[in-house]
Design a protein around this motif. Structure first.
Motif, PDB file in Angstrom:
ATOM      1  N   PHE A 153      -4.793  15.273 107.637  1.00  0.00           N
ATOM      2  CA  PHE A 153      -4.567  13.599 107.954  1.00  0.00           C
ATOM      3  C   PHE A 153      -5.555  13.427 108.913  1.00  0.00           C
ATOM      4  CE2 PHE A 153      -2.729  10.530 110.850  1.00  0.00           C
ATOM      5  CZ  PHE A 153      -2.608   9.560 110.220  1.00  0.00           C
ATOM      6  N   GLY A 154      -5.540  14.383 110.128  1.00  0.00           N
ATOM      7  CA  GLY A 154      -6.368  14.020 111.484  1.00  0.00           C
ATOM      8  C   GLY A 154      -7.744  13.888 111.071  1.00  0.00           C
ATOM      9  N   VAL A 155      -8.061  14.914 110.342  1.00  0.00           N
ATOM     10  CA  VAL A 155      -9.784  14.813 109.706  1.00  0.00           C
ATOM     11  C   VAL A 155      -9.984  13.776 109.117  1.00  0.00           C
ATOM     12  CG1 VAL A 155     -11.461  16.085 108.502  1.00  0.00           C
ATOM     13  CG2 VAL A 155      -9.999  17.580 110.089  1.00  0.00           C
ATOM     14  N   ALA A 156      -9.227  13.304 108.065  1.00  0.00           N
ATOM     15  CA  ALA A 156      -9.411  12.275 107.248  1.00  0.00           C
ATOM     16  C   ALA A 156      -9.302  10.843 108.122  1.00  0.00           C
ATOM     17  CB  ALA A 156      -8.380  12.071 106.164  1.00  0.00           C
ATOM     18  N   ALA A 157      -8.248  10.861 108.907  1.00  0.00           N
ATOM     19  CA  ALA A 157      -8.259   9.608 109.798  1.00  0.00           C
ATOM     20  C   ALA A 157      -9.651   9.654 110.790  1.00  0.00           C
ATOM     21  CB  ALA A 157      -7.024   9.488 110.478  1.00  0.00           C
ATOM     22  N   ILE A 173     -12.268   6.491 110.816  1.00  0.00           N
ATOM     23  CA  ILE A 173     -12.656   5.526 111.722  1.00  0.00           C
ATOM     24  C   ILE A 173     -13.833   5.546 112.604  1.00  0.00           C
ATOM     25  CG2 ILE A 173     -11.641   5.147 114.231  1.00  0.00           C
ATOM     26  CD1 ILE A 173      -8.642   5.721 113.105  1.00  0.00           C
ATOM     27  N   ALA A 174     -14.351   6.922 112.514  1.00  0.00           N
ATOM     28  CA  ALA A 174     -15.543   7.120 113.444  1.00  0.00           C
ATOM     29  C   ALA A 174     -16.522   6.748 112.411  1.00  0.00           C
ATOM     30  CB  ALA A 174     -15.589   8.880 113.789  1.00  0.00           C
ATOM     31  N   LYS A 175     -16.796   6.983 110.954  1.00  0.00           N
ATOM     32  CA  LYS A 175     -18.152   6.936 110.280  1.00  0.00           C
ATOM     33  C   LYS A 175     -17.751   5.549 109.610  1.00  0.00           C
ATOM     34  CE  LYS A 175     -18.882  11.220 111.199  1.00  0.00           C
ATOM     35  NZ  LYS A 175     -19.857  11.277 112.105  1.00  0.00           N
ATOM     36  N   LEU A 234     -10.195  14.198 117.436  1.00  0.00           N
ATOM     37  CA  LEU A 234     -11.436  14.333 116.947  1.00  0.00           C
ATOM     38  C   LEU A 234     -12.296  12.806 116.726  1.00  0.00           C
ATOM     39  CD1 LEU A 234     -10.697  16.237 113.638  1.00  0.00           C
ATOM     40  CD2 LEU A 234     -12.127  17.101 115.648  1.00  0.00           C
ATOM     41  N   ILE A 235     -11.301  11.938 116.885  1.00  0.00           N
ATOM     42  CA  ILE A 235     -12.077  10.412 116.841  1.00  0.00           C
ATOM     43  C   ILE A 235     -12.899  10.337 117.777  1.00  0.00           C
ATOM     44  CG2 ILE A 235     -11.417   7.990 117.159  1.00  0.00           C
ATOM     45  CD1 ILE A 235      -8.967   8.554 115.741  1.00  0.00           C
ATOM     46  N   PRO A 236     -12.608  10.369 119.196  1.00  0.00           N
ATOM     47  CA  PRO A 236     -13.962  10.183 120.200  1.00  0.00           C
ATOM     48  C   PRO A 236     -15.180  11.168 119.872  1.00  0.00           C
ATOM     49  CG  PRO A 236     -11.965  11.230 121.161  1.00  0.00           C
ATOM     50  CD  PRO A 236     -11.409  10.806 119.923  1.00  0.00           C
TER      51      PRO A 236
END
Length: 301
Positions: free
Chosen positions: A97-101, A105-107, A179-181
């Motif tokens: 979930f974290g990688v997908a989210a 959000i980032a891309k 991972l997001i930032p």
């Protein structure tokens, strides 16, 4: 306030072999800095080091044999096993979930992006006890799905599924928020270049994205695992405190302590304390690797 030499000046001085004098960031007297450091060390000693040492002292107060006996007791082994099972299920799911989210959000830019960020942060602002009560409202005997679950003989509350669900809820922000930032700062130029060269989406992720985020990903997984194994509030609400069946390590510590079995309680607590120390060591190592990875392109340039 002392002027700080710009990076170009320090780089030129370094290339000429001249000594670089780094000015102090503050102008406070020496005694103020000593006082602040002393306050920080005193605070850490009283509220971190002393309690941590006390846990291990109490755990081994009656000797190694009593300590090992408390650890290998059937209810203790059951609590350890359930804690490991819960973490083994919750952490990989939160990893996906974290990688997908983070990727989403980032891309990408889309409507509701801020809403998704808010939902990811929700477990940070909601009490773990409230998180457990949410599952009671959903899956309890008088809950929304309770009658249907009873009719089909499916147990969520007071069973392993409820414990896993509660743990997933309170731990799912850790990987994504780490991972997001990181992915936002790296941009998407490398992925776009790989796609232009004919790489598939999966190959791009494996050979371009994953190497760039691997240390941040591991950092988030370690924090997620530590929280999953140490969670008390949400798990306490949905577990039912059934000894030998639905008690995790934190719940077992509470039961033993309430029964005045202090040696066994501190023996179990020492396992969580040891987990915290290992997590801290891994966290420091990964922070160092992240810092080193961030500086490497600058040094090469």
């Amino acid at each position: 306030m002392a002027a700080i030499a710009p990076p170009a000046v320090t780089a030129a001085a370094s290339s000429r072999g001249e000594p670089i004098h780094m000015p102090s960031a503050t102008l406070e007297p020496f005694w103020i800095r000593v006082l602040l450091i002393g306050i920080a060390l005193t605070f850490l000693t009283l509220f971190l080091f002393v309690p941590l040492i006390a846990v291990f002292v109490e755990a081994f107060k009656k000797g190694w044999q009593a300590y090992l006996a408390a650890i290998v007791e059937p209810d203790a082994l059951s609590a350890i096993k359930l804690t490991l099972i819960t973490a083994a299920i919750a952490v990989p799911l939160n990893l996906v979930f974290g990688v997908a989210a983070a990727w989403t959000i980032a891309k990408f830019e889309f409507r509701g992006k801020n809403v998704l960020l808010t939902l990811i942060d929700l477990p940070f602002s909601v009490s773990p006890v409230i998180s457990g009560l949410i599952y009671v409202l959903l899956f309890g005997a008088q809950g929304w799905f309770g009658p249907w679950l009873q009719a089909h003989d499916i147990k969520i509350l007071f069973a392993v599924p409820g414990i896993v669900l509660a743990t997933i809820f309170v731990t799912f922000p850790f990987v994504g928020r780490e991972l997001i930032p990181l992915m936002q700062s790296q941009g998407s130029e490398e992925e776009e270049a790989a796609l232009v060269l004919g790489a598939s989406g999966w190959k791009t992720f494996r050979h371009v994205t994953l190497p760039n985020i691997k240390w941040g990903l591991l950092y988030g997984v370690i924090l997620c695992n530590a929280r999953a194994m140490g969670e008390f509030g949400a798990v306490s609400v949905v577990s039912g405190h059934i000894r030998g069946e639905t008690n995790t390590i934190p719940l077992q510590v509470e039961i033993l302590y309430n029964e005045y079995n202090f040696a066994a309680a501190f023996a179990m607590a020492s396992l969580l304390a040891l987990l915290a120390l290992v997590t801290l060591a891994l966290k420091s190592f990964i922070e160092w690797r992240l810092h080193d990875t961030t500086l490497q392109p600058v040094q090469e340039h």
